[in-house]
Design a protein around this motif. Structure first.
Motif, PDB file in Angstrom:
ATOM      1  N   LYS A   1       4.551   5.838  -6.483  1.00  0.00           N
ATOM      2  CA  LYS A   1       5.722   5.798  -5.609  1.00  0.00           C
ATOM      3  C   LYS A   1       7.004   5.927  -6.402  1.00  0.00           C
ATOM      4  O   LYS A   1       7.960   6.557  -5.966  1.00  0.00           O
ATOM      5  CB  LYS A   1       5.738   4.457  -4.858  1.00  0.00           C
ATOM      6  CG  LYS A   1       5.253   4.518  -3.471  1.00  0.00           C
ATOM      7  CD  LYS A   1       6.148   3.723  -2.533  1.00  0.00           C
ATOM      8  CE  LYS A   1       5.603   3.787  -1.113  1.00  0.00           C
ATOM      9  NZ  LYS A   1       5.221   2.470  -0.608  1.00  0.00           N
TER      10      LYS A   1
ATOM     11  N   GLN B   1      10.093   0.391  -4.136  1.00  0.00           N
ATOM     12  CA  GLN B   1       8.864   0.624  -3.396  1.00  0.00           C
ATOM     13  C   GLN B   1       9.132   0.853  -1.925  1.00  0.00           C
ATOM     14  O   GLN B   1       8.225   1.156  -1.171  1.00  0.00           O
ATOM     15  CB  GLN B   1       7.920  -0.571  -3.554  1.00  0.00           C
ATOM     16  CG  GLN B   1       7.508  -0.830  -4.985  1.00  0.00           C
ATOM     17  CD  GLN B   1       6.707   0.332  -5.548  1.00  0.00           C
ATOM     18  OE1 GLN B   1       5.978   0.988  -4.828  1.00  0.00           O
ATOM     19  NE2 GLN B   1       6.863   0.597  -6.838  1.00  0.00           N
TER      20      GLN B   1
ATOM     21  N   GLN C   1       1.966   1.866  -6.678  1.00  0.00           N
ATOM     22  CA  GLN C   1       3.387   1.652  -6.932  1.00  0.00           C
ATOM     23  C   GLN C   1       3.894   2.600  -8.008  1.00  0.00           C
ATOM     24  O   GLN C   1       5.018   3.101  -7.939  1.00  0.00           O
ATOM     25  CB  GLN C   1       3.655   0.198  -7.372  1.00  0.00           C
ATOM     26  CG  GLN C   1       3.562  -0.792  -6.253  1.00  0.00           C
ATOM     27  CD  GLN C   1       2.209  -1.445  -6.220  1.00  0.00           C
ATOM     28  OE1 GLN C   1       1.243  -0.894  -6.739  1.00  0.00           O
ATOM     29  NE2 GLN C   1       2.140  -2.632  -5.648  1.00  0.00           N
TER      30      GLN C   1
ATOM     31  N   LYS D   1      11.063  -4.067  -7.091  1.00  0.00           N
ATOM     32  CA  LYS D   1      10.432  -3.938  -5.787  1.00  0.00           C
ATOM     33  C   LYS D   1      11.235  -3.084  -4.833  1.00  0.00           C
ATOM     34  O   LYS D   1      10.701  -2.529  -3.874  1.00  0.00           O
ATOM     35  CB  LYS D   1      10.215  -5.322  -5.168  1.00  0.00           C
ATOM     36  CG  LYS D   1       9.115  -6.090  -5.818  1.00  0.00           C
ATOM     37  CD  LYS D   1       8.593  -7.199  -4.915  1.00  0.00           C
ATOM     38  CE  LYS D   1       7.674  -8.099  -5.732  1.00  0.00           C
ATOM     39  NZ  LYS D   1       7.896  -9.506  -5.483  1.00  0.00           N
TER      40      LYS D   1
ATOM     41  N   ILE E   1       2.263  -3.744 -11.785  1.00  0.00           N
ATOM     42  CA  ILE E   1       2.184  -2.798 -10.675  1.00  0.00           C
ATOM     43  C   ILE E   1       0.875  -2.033 -10.742  1.00  0.00           C
ATOM     44  O   ILE E   1       0.302  -1.839 -11.808  1.00  0.00           O
ATOM     45  CB  ILE E   1       3.343  -1.779 -10.676  1.00  0.00           C
ATOM     46  CG1 ILE E   1       3.423  -1.041 -12.014  1.00  0.00           C
ATOM     47  CG2 ILE E   1       4.648  -2.442 -10.354  1.00  0.00           C
ATOM     48  CD1 ILE E   1       4.377   0.122 -11.976  1.00  0.00           C
TER      49      ILE E   1
ATOM     50  N   ASP F   1       9.618  -1.156   0.364  1.00  0.00           N
ATOM     51  CA  ASP F   1       8.906  -2.047   1.266  1.00  0.00           C
ATOM     52  C   ASP F   1       9.838  -3.016   1.925  1.00  0.00           C
ATOM     53  O   ASP F   1       9.422  -3.787   2.786  1.00  0.00           O
ATOM     54  CB  ASP F   1       7.862  -2.857   0.467  1.00  0.00           C
ATOM     55  CG  ASP F   1       6.670  -1.997   0.136  1.00  0.00           C
ATOM     56  OD1 ASP F   1       5.955  -2.323  -0.810  1.00  0.00           O
ATOM     57  OD2 ASP F   1       6.481  -0.987   0.835  1.00  0.00           O
TER      58      ASP F   1
END
Lengths: 219, 745
Positions: free
Chosen positions: A91, A73, A88, A70, A84, A75
């Motif tokens: 990305k 990503q 994603q 993660k 995913i 985020d």
């Protein structure tokens, strides 16, 4: 029929604007995504593990893991997803875009940092912000794993030497009793400065025109 | 010239150089008409003369004498330049050498002798190959292969463009101008264009060597200068043939294209074959180390000559041979041979380069000249213009295909770095007697002078001005190496996920092919299985160890970081080691050291062709010998370790850590190893525990590769430490067990 298609196109357009890939590249990536996922909307680790081209790759697991990490990503979350989606996927691919001619030095620096961050995340498996000696050892072991019967000792020796080097470059005057915790991101950047990641960590995406350069994070 | 106007303090060297120069040149030219004073046929004794005590017989040794004289002169000149401090920083060496050549040529002409011209046999067969071999053998393969597309485009298309553009425009100019130029036909102009259009590797090397620009630009220009040889060869022969005949048909054009492929690919093939042969031969040279370098040189030279026999591209053949041979030869030859190869190549190429430039100068003065302002000026201007246009145009196309684009700065340097040199001159010289030959030669010489002097001198300040990225000076670190490999695999993997076969995929395939098949055949012993990272690591360790020896053992320590700073601390058990007084300590250390020294001095039977057994010698020793040595050395080290590092406390003085020469990291690591021992699930048999056993598993494990090489340097032969005798008994099995991973894995 028509409606869903235009919707997909919109999604693609939006993705293209956000990530900087061209529409054509997004389409090609999407096709590959569908291929990998078996026409589903998400892919899981098993899908990626089935790829034949990765079979002989010594760092296969780390690569697959990186897709589900993660942290890549951007985020702000940590941990590992189980599946995913296409967004994603793109990305993660974004990390491998080459720099364009129009980029300024700051842009290039930012891009370099991003790529280094990706690498760092691959090494820092326990997500504590540093690469400890054990983690680094594991990296070297994996690298040498497919190269024949090498034994752990050589990998250890190399990892030790490498760690020593990082420490000497970044913290040159340590007292004998001090302990170097692990490689932080800044140190990591420092030791790999000479490699110029932004020119190296790229792959060619089919259809080479890249017009914009943002990749998810707004500058 | 700058030689004579320097402050008094440094007069003598310069003065003596001047004097020597004059003496040599005078001797060289005087030798042309040295009378024969010696008696040559003692059999024809009509009446008894006195027994000749001193004779003068020069003819006998004339040729080698003159050659040696010239070479000596060239080298003295080179020496001289570096004595003058400021000139060598402003003016590139090549310029200075040409000036010297001009002076010498002028001098010889003034005496009235005929100066030697740059004979093309001499040039192509003797002077050029060392330079190209040096360049090819040390070609940085990674940047070269990453940019091979760009390089090829510049080399082939760029040279073609230059040749035709120049030829065409020159023809137009000659036609317009009329007068003495009226007789120049199109084919001659094209011939001229093809000679003058090729970027010259010698000149590029000479100039770029001194400006240290970044790797990419260096390899672009340099690679181009190497690869355009094929194009030049084809064009030159094509136009030479047809210049004689007068016309050229379409069929000839097609044949020329075919010829180009034959010439280039054929050259590469010939080179590769010889390279493989050389690599294969080097596999068996473990008993005759002394002649190893010769194989490298001879196979490469043969590759060049063989290619020249068939009119293939000799330069490409030489490059292919060097590049093919190198990784395998380096894995097989001893360290000494590697150094020898390196230094001989550098030496020969340096001498060649010097001689070439001096001869250029001499030939300029000597040769017949036909000066025509229009022709010459237009040539020079055209060279620049066509080069710039070519580079810009081609880059525009190339950038569409490159991942990392070439910036305007890059383009400028590539364009400006397109120097012409001696190859162009020699090709011109080779022209059969052509009515325009002298005119062409003059123009070629002018272009060469212009590029070498003007562009050569100004490129350095321009590089500074434009802030072009320079080459990074530091050697590659282990971290960079690890990550380069990591990146390779990562990118290959990502390409796999993306589903298309990019060039990482193919590179990976090639590597794997290389590892499974080729290395097995061409590399001796277990080195064939050694992954690249390990070899790199070993080389690095070796280098560091040698540096330590050279700088004196405890002189300076690179940083004070040691393993203990990295290993997480753990409490270690109390140890029961008797404390020993300092005096006794010293004594023991002295004993150990003297034993080491004694063993170093033991000689084998003397033979003129033997290299002395040397600590830094073989990387490919027989394994059991290696293991034996390891055991011995470890014994010693352990002894002194336990004597000087009392229970768990690391006494600071870094000096302490460096006990044996060339053993910095080893001992610093091992002294902390005490703590390290309890760390990590992968420490070796923790079962057999005794006081002596505490020396960490870390050490032998690590040494299974790095140490195999390093321990070689510890006084080679056996150490007869009686002190160690008892410990040794208990040790060998565990030692052997731990060391069971063979050295070079």
């Amino acid at each position: 029929m028509g409606a869903s298609q235009t919707r997909t196109e919109d999604v693609f357009q939006e993705l293209s604007d956000k990530t900087g890939f061209s529409l054509e590249q997004i389409r090609i990536l999407h096709k590959r995504f569908r291929q990998l996922s078996g026409d589903e909307d998400t892919i899981s680790k098993e899908n990626l593990e089935k790829i034949q081209a990765l079979d002989k790759n010594p760092i296969r697991n780390q690569i697959i893991e990186a897709f589900f990490d993660k942290r890549n990503q951007n985020d702000g979350e940590v941990g590992s997803s189980r599946e995913i989606g296409f967004q994603q996927f793109v990305k993660v691919m974004c990390h491998f875009k080459p720099p364009t001619l129009k980029m300024t030095t700051e842009d290039k620096e930012a891009m370099r940092r991003e790529k280094l961050r990706f690498l760092f995340n691959m090494h820092d498996t326990d997500n504590d912000g540093t690469i400890t000696l054990d983690e680094y050892r594991k990296v070297v072991e994996e690298l040498l794993s497919k190269s024949g019967a090498i034994g752990l000792e050589a990998a250890k020796a190399i990892a030790d030497a490498a760690m020593l080097e990082v420490a000497s470059i970044n913290v040159p005057h340590m007292e004998p009793h001090e302990f170097y915790e692990g490689i932080t991101f800044e140190h990591f950047e420092q030791i790999l400065k000479g490699l110029e990641m932004e020119s190296r960590m790229n792959i060619r995406f089919l259809d080479v025109d890249t017009s914009t350069m943002h990749c998810g994070k707004s500058q | 010239m700058a030689l004579s106007c320097h402050p008094l303090g440094s007069f003598p060297p310069r003065l003596s150089v001047c004097v020597l120069l004059i003496v040599f040149v005078a001797a060289a030219s005087a030798s042309h008409d040295a009378p024969q004073d010696g008696t040559h046929d003692p059999t024809n004794v009509t009446h008894k003369k006195g027994f000749p005590v001193l004779l003068f017989n020069y003819d006998h040794v004339r040729t080698p004498f003159e050659i040696s004289l010239w070479i000596l002169l060239a080298l003295l000149m080179k020496l001289g330049f570096h004595v003058i401090p400021r000139v060598s920083q402003v003016v590139p060496e090549s310029c200075l050498l040409i000036v010297v050549g001009l002076l010498v040529g002028g001098f010889i002409k003034a005496i009235g002798e005929k100066a030697p011209a740059l004979d093309d046999t001499l040039f192509f067969l003797y002077l050029l190959p060392p330079i190209i071999l040096d360049a090819g053998y040390f070609l940085p393969v990674r940047p070269f292969t990453e940019n091979v597309g760009t390089i090829l485009v510049f080399a082939v298309v760029g040279t073609l463009w230059n040749a035709f553009f120049m030829g065409g425009v020159m023809y137009g100019v000659c036609w317009l101008e009329g007068g003495p130029l009226a007789g120049v036909d199109l084919l001659s102009c094209l011939l001229f264009g093809s000679i003058v259009s090729a970027v010259d590797p010698v000149a590029v090397l000479a100039v770029f060597e001194e400006i240290h620009i970044n790797e990419l630009l260096h390899i672009l220009v340099f690679g181009e200068s190497l690869l355009n040889d094929a194009v030049t060869v084809v064009l030159y022969h094509l136009f030479k043939e047809f210049s004689a005949v007068g016309t050229v048909t379409v069929l000839d054009g097609v044949l020329a294209v075919v010829c180009f492929f034959v010439v280039s690919l054929g050259g590469l093939l010939v080179g590769a074959i010889y390279g493989v042969l050389g690599a294969f031969t080097s596999r068996f040279t473990s008993h005759t180390r002394v002649i190893e370098p010769l194989f490298v040189f001879l196979y490469s030279y043969m590759a060049y000559l063989s290619a020249e026999v068939f009119h293939l591209s000799g330069i490409m053949s030489l490059i292919a041979c060097g590049v093919t041979m190198r990784p395998y030869v380096e894995a097989n030859v001893s360290h000494k041979s590697y150094t020898t190869i390196k230094y001989f190549l550098k030496m020969w190429s340096s001498v060649s380069e010097t001689l070439i430039f001096i001869f250029l100068g001499v030939s300029t003065v000597a040769g017949p000249h036909a000066w025509n302002w229009t022709f010459v000026v237009v040539t020079v201007v055209l060279c620049l213009v066509s080069r710039v246009m070519g580079v810009i145009g081609l880059t525009y196309v190339i950038n569409k295909f490159r991942i990392v684009k070439l910036t305007k700065k890059d383009q400028f340097i590539v364009a400006y770095g397109g120097l012409r040199g001696a190859i162009a001159y020699s090709l011109g010289f080779l022209l059969p007697d052509h009515p325009m030959k002298t005119l062409f030669l003059t123009a070629i010489i002018t272009v060469v002078f212009f590029t070498v002097f003007v562009q050569g001198m100004t490129i350095r300040p321009l590089v500074e001005l434009l802030a072009v990225k320079k080459k990074k000076e530091t050697r590659r670190s282990i971290n960079e190496e690890i990550h380069t490999q990591f990146l390779d695999h990562l990118l290959t993997g990502i390409e796999g996920v993306c589903g298309h076969y990019g060039h990482h995929h193919w590179k990976d395939k090639l590597n794997r092919f290389n590892k499974t098949y080729v290395k097995r055949w061409l590399i001796a012993g277990e080195r064939s299985m050694e992954p690249q990272l390990i070899s790199f690591y070993n080389k690095m360790e070796m280098r560091q160890a040698m540096m330590m020896v050279e700088s004196g053992s405890s002189a300076k320590l690179p940083g004070l970081i040691s393993m203990q700073n990295i290993q997480p601390k753990v409490e270690s058990r109390g140890r029961t080691i008797p404390k020993i007084s300092k005096g006794r300590e010293e004594e023991i250390r002295r004993i150990l050291r003297s034993n080491l020294q004694q063993t170093k001095q033991r000689l084998r039977s003397y033979s003129r062709h033997d290299l002395f057994a040397d600590p830094f010698e073989d990387m490919n020793e027989n394994l059991s010998e290696m293991r034996f040595r390891k055991q011995r050395v470890e014994m010693e080290r352990r002894m002194s370790h336990y004597l000087t590092v009392p229970a768990n406390r690391q006494e600071t003085p870094p000096v302490r850590r460096v006990r044996f020469e060339s053993d910095d990291q080893e001992s610093s690591r091992e002294s902390s190893g005490v703590r390290a021992r309890n760390v990590g699930p992968n420490s070796s048999p923790a079962d057999a525990i005794s006081v002596l056993e505490e020396s960490p598993p870390l050490r032998p494990n690590r040494r299974s590769d790095g140490g195999a090489r390093r321990s070689a340097e510890h006084g080679a032969q056996a150490t007869d430490d009686d002190d160690d005798a008892e410990e040794e008994k208990g040790e060998p099995q565990t030692q052997a067990r731990r060391v069971s991973d063979p050295g070079p894995n």
